[in-house]
Design a protein around this motif. Sequence first.
Motif, PDB file in Angstrom:
ATOM      1  N   ARG A  31       0.884  -1.298   0.057  1.00  0.00           N
ATOM      2  CA  ARG A  31      -0.003   0.010   0.087  1.00  0.00           C
ATOM      3  C   ARG A  31       0.715   1.137   0.079  1.00  0.00           C
ATOM      4  N   ASP A  32       1.785   1.384   0.726  1.00  0.00           N
ATOM      5  CA  ASP A  32       2.557   2.565   1.236  1.00  0.00           C
ATOM      6  C   ASP A  32       3.550   2.627  -0.127  1.00  0.00           C
ATOM      7  N   THR A  33       4.100   1.552  -0.685  1.00  0.00           N
ATOM      8  CA  THR A  33       4.752   1.742  -1.687  1.00  0.00           C
ATOM      9  C   THR A  33       4.058   2.301  -3.006  1.00  0.00           C
ATOM     10  N   ALA A  34       2.715   1.920  -3.099  1.00  0.00           N
ATOM     11  CA  ALA A  34       1.930   2.492  -4.180  1.00  0.00           C
ATOM     12  C   ALA A  34       1.432   3.931  -3.962  1.00  0.00           C
ATOM     13  N   ARG A  39      11.599   4.278   0.020  1.00  0.00           N
ATOM     14  CA  ARG A  39      12.779   4.272   0.883  1.00  0.00           C
ATOM     15  C   ARG A  39      12.570   3.551   2.346  1.00  0.00           C
ATOM     16  N   PHE A  40      13.454   2.879   2.521  1.00  0.00           N
ATOM     17  CA  PHE A  40      13.375   1.867   4.168  1.00  0.00           C
ATOM     18  C   PHE A  40      12.824   2.930   5.238  1.00  0.00           C
ATOM     19  N   GLU A  41      13.384   4.182   5.338  1.00  0.00           N
ATOM     20  CA  GLU A  41      13.175   5.003   6.476  1.00  0.00           C
ATOM     21  C   GLU A  41      11.950   5.436   6.202  1.00  0.00           C
ATOM     22  N   ARG A  69      14.530  -3.852  -5.618  1.00  0.00           N
ATOM     23  CA  ARG A  69      15.353  -3.052  -4.857  1.00  0.00           C
ATOM     24  C   ARG A  69      16.349  -2.368  -6.053  1.00  0.00           C
ATOM     25  N   GLU A  70      16.351  -1.124  -5.994  1.00  0.00           N
ATOM     26  CA  GLU A  70      16.993  -0.422  -6.600  1.00  0.00           C
ATOM     27  C   GLU A  70      17.903   0.683  -6.131  1.00  0.00           C
ATOM     28  N   TYR A  81      12.713   0.770  -3.128  1.00  0.00           N
ATOM     29  CA  TYR A  81      11.602  -0.407  -3.366  1.00  0.00           C
ATOM     30  C   TYR A  81      10.581   0.039  -4.167  1.00  0.00           C
ATOM     31  N   ARG A  82      10.276  -0.512  -5.251  1.00  0.00           N
ATOM     32  CA  ARG A  82       9.363  -0.086  -6.172  1.00  0.00           C
ATOM     33  C   ARG A  82       8.590  -1.252  -6.566  1.00  0.00           C
ATOM     34  N   LEU A  83       7.151  -1.290  -6.912  1.00  0.00           N
ATOM     35  CA  LEU A  83       6.357  -2.465  -7.301  1.00  0.00           C
ATOM     36  C   LEU A  83       6.691  -2.648  -8.751  1.00  0.00           C
ATOM     37  N   THR A  84       6.759  -3.980  -8.791  1.00  0.00           N
ATOM     38  CA  THR A  84       6.986  -4.638 -10.222  1.00  0.00           C
ATOM     39  C   THR A  84       5.560  -5.053 -10.928  1.00  0.00           C
ATOM     40  N   PRO A  85       5.475  -5.168 -12.031  1.00  0.00           N
ATOM     41  CA  PRO A  85       4.168  -5.459 -12.873  1.00  0.00           C
ATOM     42  C   PRO A  85       3.103  -6.426 -11.915  1.00  0.00           C
ATOM     43  N   ARG A  86       4.097  -7.421 -11.120  1.00  0.00           N
ATOM     44  CA  ARG A  86       3.485  -8.319 -10.563  1.00  0.00           C
ATOM     45  C   ARG A  86       3.006  -7.647  -9.292  1.00  0.00           C
ATOM     46  N   GLY A  87       3.519  -6.689  -8.729  1.00  0.00           N
ATOM     47  CA  GLY A  87       3.272  -6.069  -7.316  1.00  0.00           C
ATOM     48  C   GLY A  87       2.137  -5.049  -7.876  1.00  0.00           C
ATOM     49  N   ARG A  88       2.033  -4.449  -8.968  1.00  0.00           N
ATOM     50  CA  ARG A  88       1.019  -3.594  -9.427  1.00  0.00           C
ATOM     51  C   ARG A  88      -0.415  -4.482  -9.504  1.00  0.00           C
TER      52      ARG A  88
END
Length: 292
Positions: A31-34, A39-41, A69-70, A81-88
């Motif tokens: 949810r929060d990545t979307a 970033r971790f912090e 993880r980029e 950390y970013r969503l992949t197509p699988r994550g989206r």
Amino acid sequence: MAQRTHLGDADCAIAQALDVVGDWWTLLIVRDTARGLHRFEEIQRELGVSRKVLSERLRLLVEAGVLTREPYQERPVRHEYRLTPRGRGLLPVLVALQDWGDTWVLGDGEMTATTDEASREAARINALKGTRLPDMLLPDRFGELRDPVDGTRPFTVLYCFPGAYARADAYPPGWAGIPGAKGCTLESCTYRDQLAEFTAAGAAVHGVSTQRPDEQREFAEAEKLRFPLLSDADLVLTTALRLPTFRAGQIRIKRLTLVVDRERTVREVFYPITDIEASVGAALAAVRAAAG
């Protein structure tokens, strides 16, 4: 390290999906990545989770192909950390959970395209004022990717609507009986008729719904709209801002309006909207006031 109990039902997609996202921290990280926290912090500060738990959940999501993880800094090395197509692909799951919670936990269980002004849902949406709209691209009615914020104008008015169609028979059954659903054509045509005034005030107008681009194109051509309609069929904007939704044939955004500046800051929020024509006038007044 978190202990993982693998579910044994290899033929059940629900069980296999829960094997990846089966605890609450995992879905909240998605949810929060979307929402634009990468970033971790940032994620830790938002969730209040321990570093150990967050590190483990992020590792599992990367291993599952939900996140990438980029590196964004070399000395010392730090990662985003970013969503992949699988994550989206999990965004509809998050929106469905939010819709269920708004309807059955925070609400009365009745399907509605609006809410009460005193509801917690309304408070959540009005709290968007002052927040930043994450970077994203949405397809317009021609299928071209477009930023929902027009960087060439000081302001963008994003009016989100449940759905509008060129043909009456395209609406889902019972549409007229859903509180707040009617009025999308009136809203779009009112913005059309006042577009010159918004332009003079320094604002672009963008309409957003979860309809397909071809449905939006047919409607825009029928009503001679001269501003973009953007498709959030993949629920990117809806998830990023946790917009209120309801389900009628598909997931739909409840009617609301955001005034966003060039720096992507939400300057004004209108939700719930009970008088459509008045809401357009209020959006124009907000743009003029923000322009000074």
